[in-house]
Design an enzyme around this catalytic site. Structure first.
Site, PDB file in Angstrom:
ATOM      1  N   LYS A  51       0.834  -1.204   0.000  1.00 48.00           N
ATOM      2  CA  LYS A  51       0.000   0.000   0.000  1.00 48.00           C
ATOM      3  C   LYS A  51       0.865   1.249   0.000  1.00 48.00           C
ATOM      4  O   LYS A  51       0.626   2.187  -0.768  1.00 48.00           O
ATOM      5  CB  LYS A  51      -0.940   0.004   1.212  1.00 48.00           C
ATOM      6  CG  LYS A  51      -2.041  -1.028   1.133  1.00 48.00           C
ATOM      7  CD  LYS A  51      -2.870  -1.034   2.413  1.00 48.00           C
ATOM      8  CE  LYS A  51      -3.949  -2.087   2.379  1.00 48.00           C
ATOM      9  NZ  LYS A  51      -4.770  -2.080   3.610  1.00 48.00           N
ATOM     10  N   ALA A  67      -0.788   0.873   6.101  1.00 47.88           N
ATOM     11  CA  ALA A  67      -1.135  -0.024   7.205  1.00 47.88           C
ATOM     12  C   ALA A  67      -2.152  -1.050   6.735  1.00 47.88           C
ATOM     13  O   ALA A  67      -2.936  -0.791   5.823  1.00 47.88           O
ATOM     14  CB  ALA A  67      -1.710   0.780   8.378  1.00 47.88           C
ATOM     15  N   ASP A  68      -2.121  -2.208   7.367  1.00 45.91           N
ATOM     16  CA  ASP A  68      -3.105  -3.242   7.087  1.00 45.91           C
ATOM     17  C   ASP A  68      -3.371  -4.009   8.373  1.00 45.91           C
ATOM     18  O   ASP A  68      -2.431  -4.435   9.049  1.00 45.91           O
ATOM     19  CB  ASP A  68      -2.619  -4.198   6.001  1.00 45.91           C
ATOM     20  CG  ASP A  68      -3.739  -5.101   5.522  1.00 45.91           C
ATOM     21  OD1 ASP A  68      -4.699  -4.579   4.930  1.00 45.91           O
ATOM     22  OD2 ASP A  68      -3.658  -6.317   5.768  1.00 45.91           O
ATOM     23  N   THR A  69      -4.644  -4.183   8.701  1.00 42.00           N
ATOM     24  CA  THR A  69      -5.037  -4.868   9.924  1.00 42.00           C
ATOM     25  C   THR A  69      -5.766  -6.165   9.577  1.00 42.00           C
ATOM     26  O   THR A  69      -6.651  -6.175   8.726  1.00 42.00           O
ATOM     27  CB  THR A  69      -5.966  -3.980  10.774  1.00 42.00           C
ATOM     28  OG1 THR A  69      -5.278  -2.761  11.093  1.00 42.00           O
ATOM     29  CG2 THR A  69      -6.378  -4.674  12.068  1.00 42.00           C
ATOM     30  N   GLY A 104       0.066  -4.457  10.303  1.00 47.12           N
ATOM     31  CA  GLY A 104       1.346  -4.176   9.677  1.00 47.12           C
ATOM     32  C   GLY A 104       1.391  -2.687   9.352  1.00 47.12           C
ATOM     33  O   GLY A 104       0.385  -2.105   8.951  1.00 47.12           O
TER      34      GLY A 104
END
Length: 188
Positions: A51, A67-69, A104
Site C-alpha cells: 500500500k 497499514a493493514d489490519t 502491519g
C-alpha cells in the site's frame, strides 16, 4: 510537511488526528490477497508495504504511511467480511475465544522503508445467534477486519485485552509515533 496516509480508513484518520499527526489521505487501491502458506504477520506487513509503495510511486519526496489490519483466530486470517453471511461466520469463530489482531505498518521515504507490526490479543465472550444477527443488522461489522469494531457496539463482548487498543481499532499509534520520531518525520 504532513505525511501521506495510504488509507481511506476513517478510524486511522481519527487516530492520527488525535495523536497530533498532520497527514493527507491518498488511499491505495490494491488487491489484498494472502499468498499460499504466508504467515499472518508477514501478510499484514506485506500489505502495508505494498500500500505504501503504491501511493509513494505517485508522490514527490513525501513520506507515506501504509497499514493493514487482520484478525487471526484458530489459524484463520480474517479480513473484512464480504457480506452479512461472511460476517456471521467470522463472529461465530471469534465467539468465546481468544484471537489476535495484527496491524502491519510501513513508513516509506526516499531513503528508507521501515516495516513493522503490532499484535494485540483479544478475548471475546460467548455470542448467541441473536447477538450476531443484531450486530450485523447495525452494519458496523461490514468494513472491519474480523467483522467487529472494538470501539463500537462489540466492545461489550471483549472480556480481556493484552496490548495496544489503538492497534485493534486499526493503527498502533505508539508504534507509528516511534517510527516517525526515529526517522525524524513530521516533527514527532
Amino acid at each position: 510537511m504532513p505525511i501521506v496516509l495510504a488509507s481511506a480508513s476513517p478510524r486511522r484518520q481519527e487516530l492520527l488526528t488525535n495523536a497530533g499527526v498532520e497527514f493527507v489521505v491518498k488511499p491505495a487501491n490494491i488487491p489484498e490477497v494472502r499468498q499460499p502458506a504466508e504467515a499472518p504477520q508477514n501478510f499484514a506487513e506485506r500489505m502495508a508495504r505494498e500500500k505504501a509503495r503504491a501511493v509513494f510511486a505517485g508522490t514527490k519526496d513525501e513520506y507515506v504511511l501504509g497499514a493493514d489490519t487482520i484478525v487471526v483466530a484458530n489459524d484463520f486470517v480474517l479480513g473484512k467480511p464480504e457480506d452479512e453471511h461472511d460476517a456471521a461466520i467470522m463472529l461465530r469463530l471469534l465467539s468465546d475465544r481468544k484471537h489476535h489482531v495484527i496491524t502491519g505498518v510501513c513508513l516509506l521515504g526516499t531513503d528508507f522503508e521501515d516495516v513493522r507490526s503490532e499484535t494485540t490479543a483479544v478475548d471475546f465472550s460467548a455470542l448467541s445467534d441473536a447477538d450476531i444477527r443484531g450486530y450485523i443488522a447495525t452494519g458496523e461489522p461490514m468494513d472491519k477486519a474480523g467483522a467487529y469494531a472494538i470501539q463500537g457496539a462489540a466492545s461489550c463482548w471483549i472480556s480481556k485485552r493484552e496490548g495496544d487498543d489503538s492497534n485493534v481499532v486499526g493503527l498502533p499509534v505508539t508504534l507509528v509515533l516511534q517510527m516517525l520520531r526515529e526517522h525524524q518525520v513530521g516533527g514527532s
